[in-house]
Design a protein around this motif. Sequence first.
Motif, PDB file in Angstrom:
ATOM      1  N   SER A 179       0.856  -1.182   0.000  1.00  0.00           N
ATOM      2  CA  SER A 179       0.000   0.000   0.000  1.00  0.00           C
ATOM      3  C   SER A 179       0.889   1.228   0.000  1.00  0.00           C
ATOM      4  CB  SER A 179      -0.902   0.019   1.250  1.00  0.00           C
ATOM      5  OG  SER A 179      -0.136   0.342   2.420  1.00  0.00           O
ATOM      6  N   PRO A 205      -4.371  -3.363   1.058  1.00  0.00           N
ATOM      7  CA  PRO A 205      -4.067  -2.234   0.176  1.00  0.00           C
ATOM      8  C   PRO A 205      -4.456  -0.886   0.762  1.00  0.00           C
ATOM      9  CG  PRO A 205      -6.032  -3.369  -0.576  1.00  0.00           C
ATOM     10  CD  PRO A 205      -5.444  -4.212   0.520  1.00  0.00           C
ATOM     11  N   LEU A 268      -2.771   1.956  -6.019  1.00  0.00           N
ATOM     12  CA  LEU A 268      -2.245   0.592  -5.956  1.00  0.00           C
ATOM     13  C   LEU A 268      -2.627  -0.216  -7.188  1.00  0.00           C
ATOM     14  CD1 LEU A 268      -0.652  -1.449  -4.306  1.00  0.00           C
ATOM     15  CD2 LEU A 268      -2.812  -2.232  -3.331  1.00  0.00           C
ATOM     16  N   ALA A 277      -5.887  -6.588  -5.778  1.00  0.00           N
ATOM     17  CA  ALA A 277      -5.754  -5.991  -4.455  1.00  0.00           C
ATOM     18  C   ALA A 277      -6.893  -6.500  -3.577  1.00  0.00           C
ATOM     19  CB  ALA A 277      -5.815  -4.466  -4.545  1.00  0.00           C
TER      20      ALA A 277
END
Length: 320
Positions: A179, A205, A268, A277
């Motif tokens: 992250s 994340p 991300l 994610a």
Amino acid sequence: MELRQLGTTGMRVSELGLGTMTWGRDTDEIDAAEQFRDFLDAGGTLIDTSASYADGASEEVVGSLLTEVRREDVVICTKAGVRSTSRGNMLDASRGAVLGSLDASLQRLGTDHVDLFLVQNPDPRTPLEETLSALQRAVDSGRARYVGLSNHAAWQQARAATLLEQAGLELAAVEMEYSLLERGVEREVVPAALALGSGLVAWSPLGRGVLTGKYRRTIPADSRAASTHLSGFVQPYLDQESSAIVEAVAIAAEGLGRSVLEVSLAWLRARPGVSSALVGARTPGQLRTSLAALDLELPPEVGAALDEVSAPATGYPERR
């Protein structure tokens, strides 16, 4: 929701995965079922669980929900390598423990195979070769379609990929924390995954919930940071360094008319090598908030600014 290739394998997974660490403990079956349906309705496919989550209760909840869908419409990932004992959890990636854990997981999930089977943590007492022999056996027996590692170092990834290749298999995935608040994987793990053809599945994340922005002023009474069993999980990101990054994300979010969470997830999702994610929402409302971020693509200048403010420390040999 976009489906992405898992590394260089033939498997495709949804760009957001549904994390179930809280299922069976903090998230009851009713809320879990609502999350499950909302996730699938949004085009999600990847459901991530583990034998260690709520001592197997998470897998039991997932298993009860699999009866509502066609098995081939979901990608089930589970993990082994953490064993519950009378003295608490312990690492155990021995052949017997890994295969025994898989059998128990399949029973709880009510399925004859998982799509992705991972070793959750390195076990310093078990040779990596023995652990990998268990993964090979899992595939050869049809109990797992693809295998990988979670929370392992880059050298372990490389060694595993080499040994699996000799057996005609691939290291399909590495599951790592990633992250804006934890970018250590960019030093060696991400380059290794890209070179080896392994897909990167990012857990936490949202920085263990801190990148939702809800801890900017105080600790909400109903949050993980206020929970007796999860406060230690969140605490590392309640420091000044993390707060500075969250504030930078908040400024970017305000300028875009979006939330801190949405900007964090968008950043991300655009990172090299990220196949999926994992969003571990505790409530259906939290999951819907994450799903709302799927339409956001950050302007290049915003992404570059966030890259700079959150850049991980590097040194020799990554940088000279």
